[in-house]
Enzyme design. Structure first.
Site, PDB file in Angstrom:
ATOM      1  N   SER A 251       0.840  -1.192   0.000  1.00  0.00           N
ATOM      2  CA  SER A 251       0.000   0.000   0.000  1.00  0.00           C
ATOM      3  C   SER A 251       0.877   1.244   0.000  1.00  0.00           C
ATOM      4  O   SER A 251       2.093   1.158   0.034  1.00  0.00           O
ATOM      5  CB  SER A 251      -0.920   0.004   1.217  1.00  0.00           C
ATOM      6  OG  SER A 251      -0.161   0.200   2.396  1.00  0.00           O
ATOM      7  N   LYS A 252       0.200   2.383  -0.025  1.00  0.00           N
ATOM      8  CA  LYS A 252       0.920   3.654  -0.148  1.00  0.00           C
ATOM      9  C   LYS A 252       2.019   3.840   0.883  1.00  0.00           C
ATOM     10  O   LYS A 252       3.042   4.441   0.595  1.00  0.00           O
ATOM     11  CB  LYS A 252      -0.052   4.837  -0.072  1.00  0.00           C
ATOM     12  CG  LYS A 252      -0.940   5.000  -1.274  1.00  0.00           C
ATOM     13  CD  LYS A 252      -2.384   4.632  -0.977  1.00  0.00           C
ATOM     14  CE  LYS A 252      -2.656   3.166  -1.274  1.00  0.00           C
ATOM     15  NZ  LYS A 252      -3.645   2.460  -0.601  1.00  0.00           N
ATOM     16  N   ARG A 253       1.811   3.315   2.088  1.00  0.00           N
ATOM     17  CA  ARG A 253       2.846   3.574   3.089  1.00  0.00           C
ATOM     18  C   ARG A 253       4.150   2.828   2.790  1.00  0.00           C
ATOM     19  O   ARG A 253       5.166   3.069   3.413  1.00  0.00           O
ATOM     20  CB  ARG A 253       2.379   3.259   4.515  1.00  0.00           C
ATOM     21  CG  ARG A 253       1.374   2.180   4.612  1.00  0.00           C
ATOM     22  CD  ARG A 253       0.933   1.849   5.998  1.00  0.00           C
ATOM     23  NE  ARG A 253       0.625   0.440   6.049  1.00  0.00           N
ATOM     24  CZ  ARG A 253       1.520  -0.478   6.331  1.00  0.00           C
ATOM     25  NH1 ARG A 253       2.727  -0.149   6.671  1.00  0.00           N
ATOM     26  NH2 ARG A 253       1.187  -1.765   6.294  1.00  0.00           N
ATOM     27  N   HIS A 254       4.091   1.912   1.836  1.00  0.00           N
ATOM     28  CA  HIS A 254       5.329   1.241   1.428  1.00  0.00           C
ATOM     29  C   HIS A 254       6.078   2.064   0.391  1.00  0.00           C
ATOM     30  O   HIS A 254       7.120   1.650  -0.089  1.00  0.00           O
ATOM     31  CB  HIS A 254       5.019  -0.138   0.840  1.00  0.00           C
ATOM     32  CG  HIS A 254       4.458  -1.087   1.847  1.00  0.00           C
ATOM     33  ND1 HIS A 254       3.129  -1.457   1.851  1.00  0.00           N
ATOM     34  CD2 HIS A 254       5.018  -1.718   2.889  1.00  0.00           C
ATOM     35  CE1 HIS A 254       2.920  -2.296   2.854  1.00  0.00           C
ATOM     36  NE2 HIS A 254       4.039  -2.459   3.501  1.00  0.00           N
ATOM     37  N   GLY A 255       5.532   3.218   0.034  1.00  0.00           N
ATOM     38  CA  GLY A 255       6.170   4.031  -0.990  1.00  0.00           C
ATOM     39  C   GLY A 255       5.409   3.899  -2.289  1.00  0.00           C
ATOM     40  O   GLY A 255       4.193   3.818  -2.298  1.00  0.00           O
TER      41      GLY A 255
END
Length: 475
Positions: A251-255
């Site tokens: 997801s987005k928090r992984h970049g």
RNA sequence: GGCGCUAUCGUCUAGAGGCCCAGGACACAGCCCUCUCAAGGCUGGAACACGGGUUCGAAUCCCGUUAGCGCUACCA
């Protein structure tokens, strides 16, 4: 005697994203696998946009998805088709199921359904829709019907085993009783996902459904629908999820998760495609760099891994570096220009390709190629980096002396001889004559020309920057 | 909770009963090459989740345990 084996019909596969976000790497890989399968078998690759969630779907997202696929080189044979245009057929299918007694009207209001949910919650038992327990009395149904109350259509899931042989997982089976009677048509007459998908896949004669693992629990419902509609279900292949480095769903928090992000970061489409293909699929041997042709030839659904894979950006970068050094400058030209323009660099009138050629071996991304190209352009400002600064400090007086020596030697090279061999010879002779180590004369030149201590061989650097500009930078 | 899926180095994976005291790649460390850095070459550490079976023999087959993930909407 001619063979009486009927010809195997060419497969028809589809990629069916919903335009509620960007094209994510997971979706891109699903699209890739569908595409590979179609290209290998001579089948047809259909692109269908599932835009029935009108709240979240946008045309802009649709365009981004199309762009992403084109960038990856995944061309489709039919479409884009828009699911929203088939609402009439969806409704007709629901009505038919209703008429045949395979589905039923549900007059329960949202409030009443919530009431059941709360009741289940209070009793600490998981909520399940129960056809008998939650049914309205016959009188009540008649009353609401007469009043023209809205109703949803629920599919009556038969109590029988529903099993299929998944092309990647093997046999998977469910019991109908573990499935709730699910809604297929909302009270506003629009279809719910599971019905829309089945209706469309039937209408589009899809033979192989290759999609993400998150859909396996939808599959028994859809198979039940196929049966109820009197159709043979297609072959299902559920490809595993892609996880972030922490083992959680990407997801987005992984970049970066959108393919557009990688394009911006200077990843080449060929590298992205190769990397994505190897995430969950393997050609069966130790090959890492696999061309499109090989992928198409060697692809198989059965060889797809059944466990989820972690997305490793470091390996993607390594692979991109491989493609960077493999690809001729001419093929890198456009991506580099794109990055230069993003950087606001004026590159016009400059011969880019020789610089790209000199520089690409030391880069892992197009962005890094572009950055290096920019510093080699005439008139570029040379900014000393930390390592360059450190070298100047370390050499002290000697830096200026050596640079002057090198400059003198290079200035003596006639313009017509400003080429690799004479340049190298001039520098080597100087070092020898002065009793200096080669590095003592090369490094100051490198720092003067690039600001840093890292670059292509100095003679290549000089050649690429050009005589006039080089001498100017060494002043 | 229920149902389903999954389980080989940190990561991507090869492996479909003996070829495996498990091979390759990324990452990491060291060496070589070398005007720097990459690339390349060489070397090193690093895995069959656990427990039972089946078998002459199991990473490979079966069962269980554990863990992770997915679904459990009038979302897709």
């Amino acid at each position: 005697m001619t063979s009486d084996i009927p010809p195997i019909p060419a497969p028809r596969v589809r990629f069916a994203p919903s335009p509620t976000g960007y094209l994510h790497v997971g979706g891109a890989r699903t699209a890739l696998f569908n595409w590979l399968y179609a290209r290998q078998t001579g089948g047809t690759f259909v692109l269908r946009i599932e835009d029935t969630d009108k709240e979240r779907s946008t045309e802009a997202h649709t365009q981004v998805i199309l762009d992403g696929m084109s960038w990856l080189g995944l061309d489709w044979d039919e479409g884009p088709l828009f699911q929203g245009e088939y609402a009439d057929r969806h409704r007709a299918d629901a009505e038919r199921l209703l008429a045949e007694g395979k589905a039923y009207r549900d007059y329960l209001t949202a409030q009443e359904l919530d009431g059941w949910r709360e009741q289940a919650k209070a009793a600490k038992i998981p909520f399940r829709f129960n056809r008998q327990a939650m049914a309205l009395s016959a009188d009540e149904v008649a009353r609401r019907q007469a009043a023209g109350a809205p109703y949803a259509i629920r599919f009556a899931v038969p109590d029988e085993e529903i099993a299929w042989t998944d092309a990647v997982h093997g046999r998977i089976s469910w019991q109908g009783r573990d499935l709730d009677d699910f809604i297929i048509l909302r009270s506003d007459g629009s279809a719910i996902y599971n019905l829309a998908v089945v209706s469309d896949d039937i209408a589009m004669a899809i033979t192989h459904v290759i999609r993400g693992d998150d859909h396996v629990s939808n599959t028994p419902k859809q198979i039940a629908l196929y049966r109820a509609l009197g159709q043979e279900p297609p072959v299902f292949a559920h490809v595993p999820m892609i996880l972030g480095t922490d083992g959680k769903k990407l997801s987005k928090r992984h970049g970066a998760t959108a393919v557009g992000d990688y394009q911006d970061q200077g990843i080449l489409p060929a590298a992205m495609r190769n990397f994505l293909a190897l995430l969950g699929w393997s050609p069966g041997n130790d090959d890492e760099i696999v061309t499109m042709e090989e992928m198409i030839a060697r692809f198989s659904l059965e060889a797809i891994q059944s466990k989820p894979a972690v997305f490793d950006p470091a390996k993607l970068e390594w692979m991109n570096g491989q493609y960077l050094s493999m690809l001729p400058a001419i093929e890198l030209h456009d991506p580099v220009v794109r990055q230069l323009e993003r950087m606001g660099v004026n590159w016009h009138d400059a011969a880019l390709d020789p610089i790209i050629d000199a520089v690409k071996a030391r880069a892992r991304t197009v962005t890094s190629v572009a950055e290096q190209v920019a510093t080699r352009l005439p008139g570029a400002t040379v900014v000393r980096d930390a390592k360059g600064e450190a070298l100047v400090a370390k050499m002290g007086e000697q830096f200026t002396t050596c640079l002057a020596l090198a400059r003198a030697a290079l200035a003596a090279v006639p313009p017509g001889d400003w080429q690799l061999a004479p340049l190298e010879a001039a520098l080597k002779e100087t070092a020898e004559r002065e009793g200096l180590k080669l590095g003592d004369v090369m490094q100051p030149v490198r720092v003067a020309l690039t600001g840093g201590t890292v670059s292509e061989p100095v003679n290549e650097l000089l050649a690429v920057v050009g005589r006039e500009e080089s001498l100017r930078r060494m002043r």
